[in-house]
Motif scaffolding. Structure first.
Motif, short mmCIF file in Angstrom:
data_model
loop_
_atom_site.label_atom_id
_atom_site.label_comp_id
_atom_site.label_asym_id
_atom_site.label_seq_id
_atom_site.Cartn_x
_atom_site.Cartn_y
_atom_site.Cartn_z
N ASP A 219 37.84 27.39 46.84
CA ASP A 219 38.55 27.17 45.58
C ASP A 219 39.84 27.99 45.59
O ASP A 219 39.81 29.22 45.65
CB ASP A 219 37.66 27.57 44.40
N GLY A 220 40.98 27.31 45.48
CA GLY A 220 42.26 27.98 45.56
C GLY A 220 42.50 29.00 44.47
O GLY A 220 43.06 30.07 44.71
N GLU A 221 42.07 28.69 43.25
CA GLU A 221 42.30 29.61 42.14
C GLU A 221 41.40 30.84 42.22
O GLU A 221 41.82 31.95 41.87
CB GLU A 221 42.10 28.88 40.81
N VAL A 222 40.17 30.67 42.68
CA VAL A 222 39.30 31.82 42.89
C VAL A 222 39.90 32.75 43.95
O VAL A 222 39.99 33.97 43.77
CB VAL A 222 37.89 31.38 43.32
N THR A 223 40.35 32.15 45.05
CA THR A 223 40.99 32.93 46.12
C THR A 223 42.27 33.59 45.61
O THR A 223 42.54 34.76 45.91
CB THR A 223 41.32 32.02 47.32
N GLY A 224 43.05 32.85 44.82
CA GLY A 224 44.28 33.39 44.26
C GLY A 224 44.04 34.57 43.35
O GLY A 224 44.77 35.57 43.38
N LEU A 225 43.00 34.48 42.50
CA LEU A 225 42.71 35.58 41.58
C LEU A 225 42.29 36.82 42.35
O LEU A 225 42.74 37.94 42.04
CB LEU A 225 41.61 35.17 40.60
N LEU A 226 41.45 36.66 43.36
CA LEU A 226 41.05 37.82 44.16
C LEU A 226 42.26 38.44 44.85
O LEU A 226 42.43 39.66 44.86
CB LEU A 226 39.99 37.42 45.18
N ALA A 227 43.14 37.59 45.39
CA ALA A 227 44.35 38.10 46.04
C ALA A 227 45.22 38.85 45.05
O ALA A 227 45.75 39.94 45.36
CB ALA A 227 45.14 36.93 46.64
N LEU A 228 45.38 38.30 43.85
CA LEU A 228 46.19 38.95 42.83
C LEU A 228 45.65 40.33 42.48
O LEU A 228 46.40 41.31 42.38
CB LEU A 228 46.24 38.07 41.58
N MET A 229 44.34 40.43 42.32
CA MET A 229 43.73 41.71 41.99
C MET A 229 43.95 42.72 43.10
O MET A 229 44.31 43.89 42.84
CB MET A 229 42.23 41.53 41.75
N LEU A 230 43.74 42.31 44.34
CA LEU A 230 43.88 43.24 45.46
C LEU A 230 45.32 43.72 45.63
O LEU A 230 45.58 44.92 45.83
CB LEU A 230 43.40 42.57 46.75
N LEU A 231 46.27 42.80 45.53
CA LEU A 231 47.68 43.16 45.69
C LEU A 231 48.16 44.06 44.56
O LEU A 231 48.99 44.95 44.76
CB LEU A 231 48.53 41.89 45.76
N THR A 232 47.64 43.81 43.37
CA THR A 232 48.03 44.63 42.22
C THR A 232 47.38 46.00 42.30
O THR A 232 48.03 47.03 42.10
CB THR A 232 47.63 43.92 40.91
N ASP A 233 46.09 46.03 42.62
CA ASP A 233 45.37 47.30 42.69
C ASP A 233 45.89 48.17 43.82
O ASP A 233 45.75 49.39 43.78
CB ASP A 233 43.88 47.04 42.86
N ALA A 234 46.50 47.55 44.83
CA ALA A 234 47.05 48.30 45.96
C ALA A 234 48.11 49.30 45.52
O ALA A 234 48.36 50.31 46.19
CB ALA A 234 47.65 47.33 46.99
N ARG A 235 48.75 49.06 44.36
CA ARG A 235 49.82 49.95 43.89
C ARG A 235 49.31 51.10 43.03
O ARG A 235 50.09 51.95 42.61
CB ARG A 235 50.83 49.15 43.05
N ARG A 236 48.02 51.11 42.73
CA ARG A 236 47.51 52.01 41.69
C ARG A 236 47.85 53.48 41.93
O ARG A 236 48.24 54.20 41.01
CB ARG A 236 46.00 51.82 41.56
N ALA A 237 47.71 53.95 43.17
CA ALA A 237 47.95 55.37 43.45
C ALA A 237 49.39 55.78 43.18
O ALA A 237 49.67 56.95 42.89
CB ALA A 237 47.59 55.68 44.90
N ALA A 238 50.32 54.82 43.27
CA ALA A 238 51.74 55.14 43.09
C ALA A 238 52.22 54.91 41.66
O ALA A 238 53.39 55.17 41.36
CB ALA A 238 52.57 54.28 44.04
N ARG A 239 51.34 54.45 40.77
CA ARG A 239 51.77 54.08 39.42
C ARG A 239 51.86 55.25 38.46
O ARG A 239 52.40 55.10 37.35
CB ARG A 239 50.82 53.03 38.82
#
Length: 403
Positions: A219-239
């Motif tokens: 499912d493209g949207e399920v995959t997209g949501l997981l990708a979005l979360m991971l890419l966004t959470d990757a910045r957390r330490a620098a925020r």
């Protein structure tokens, strides 16, 4: 096994055990209460006595007995079995994982987003009512009542414990993804309180989304949501700074971004875009990947970001999408172009007076040289948010432009 490992195991097993009970007994509300009691018993007994050889079977056995006790209203029997719960022989339980079915049930269309979020965190996430209440900064009694009403609404709707079919399944999946998206957003940028992040909520949203992705990998949207979360959470330490103050995207130390999460997220974006259909989570993930590709803020491919927001605005119109497009447009054509686009949002009740609109306008006014206007809007934005971390940041920007 450490206490943390036991806690992680219990959260993983909770929806599986609840799925077994609901499929067996058909009473979601009573089964959910029974599973929570079994999980609490395990949390007390397993650290002291060791994790049983079949922890899932142990939980199913104990929860089933607790459920029968509830039905029979036999307090004496409940007390007797509670005292011997550690010696129960695990039942034979099916291997099927009903987590996805359970998510669909918790995100029933009769529930509000707030109720579905709370019920999902309790029934599927395995969080206690007290933990959920703390996460959303409400009294435990208020959250308990919200969860109870949600379970009652599901019972009144006469929902069956099965995956819906066809168009209904697609619609319910969109609700499930929206609830997971809301949980992640609250964890990544808390809507109120002194902390910018609630990392436990963000982690839980990622964990649950991984579960859905494991069952619906194509499912493209399920995959997209997981990708979005991971890419966004990757910045957390620098925020945030060491003092907990917010650091905007263009000022972050990108060496502190989590490259493993970015690599995984980028791979998922490519996979999600390989299909024939394109949805809002896939587009948001592609935008996040574009930012992740830039070694510095100055190297951001803003034309690509703007183009993706244009597509997103067309397929999923939303004032926040337009607001973000204004930021990208300002980077391409200058702050005046961004401000002109923002002007069209002033009459939209969904965003008029929102601190995000006020803060973006303040930022663009500052870039255009209108320091007085920027000061006014930074101050208004600070007053409009309930997040103390965001308030501090906006007030510091106001002080800077006034100096």
């Amino acid at each position: 096994m450490t206490a943390t490992a036991i806690e992680d195991l219990l959260r993983e097993l909770t929806p599986q055990v609840l799925g077994v009970l609901v499929r067996r007994h058909g009473q979601f509300e009573g089964c959910e209460d029974a599973v929570q009691e079994a999980v609490l018993a395990a949390a007390v007994q397993w650290p002291a006595e060791g994790v049983p050889g079949n922890p899932r079977g142990w939980l199913v056995t104990v929860a089933s007995r607790r459920f029968i006790d509830q039905v029979r209203s036999d307090h004496a029997r409940r007390e007797r079995e509670s005292a011997t719960a550690g010696q129960v022989a695990p039942e034979e339980v099916p291997d099927a994982d009903d987590t996805l079915v359970l998510l669909f049930l918790c995100c029933h269309p009769t529930l509000s987003a707030a109720s579905a979020t709370a019920l999902t965190l309790r029934a599927v996430g395995g969080l206690t009512t007290a933990e959920i209440a703390r996460a959303f900064l409400v009294p435990e009694a208020t959250m308990a009542a919200r969860i109870s009403r949600a379970k009652q609404r599901i019972r009144a709707a006469g929902s069956s414990f099965t995956l819906p079919a066809g168009a209904e399944r697609e619609e319910r999946l969109r609700v499930v993804l929206h609830v997971l998206y809301l949980i992640f957003n609250e964890g990544y940028t808390a809507s109120s309180g002194s902390e910018l992040h609630r990392a436990d909520l963000a982690r839980e949203a990622i964990r649950l989304t991984r579960m859905v992705h494991a069952q619906l990998p194509d499912d493209g949207e399920v995959t997209g949501l997981l990708a979005l979360m991971l890419l966004t959470d990757a910045r957390r330490a620098a925020r945030t700074t060491a003092a907990g103050d917010l650091v905007p995207l263009d000022e972050q130390d990108r060496s502190r971004w989590d490259r493993d999460l970015i690599e995984e997220g980028t791979g998922l974006v490519k996979a999600s875009l390989a299909g024939t259909q394109l949805g809002p989570y896939q587009l948001q993930a592609a935008i996040a990947a574009t930012h992740a590709d830039a070694a510095t803020a100055g190297e951001t491919h803003w034309r690509q970001v703007h183009a993706l927001y244009l597509i997103l605005e067309r397929i999923a119109p939303n004032p926040m999408v337009t607001l973000n497009r204004a930021i990208a447009l300002a980077e391409i054509e200058g702050p005046a172009a961004g401000l002109a686009l923002l002007a069209g949002l002033d009459g939209d009740d969904r965003v008029a007076g929102h601190h995000r609109l006020l803060s973006v306008r303040a930022h663009l006014l500052e870039k255009s040289g209108d320091r007085a206007g920027a000061y006014e809007h930074y101050r208004r934005a600070a007053k409009a948010t309930a997040s103390i971390a965001e308030q501090r940041y906006l007030e510091s920007r106001a002080s800077r432009v006034r100096a």
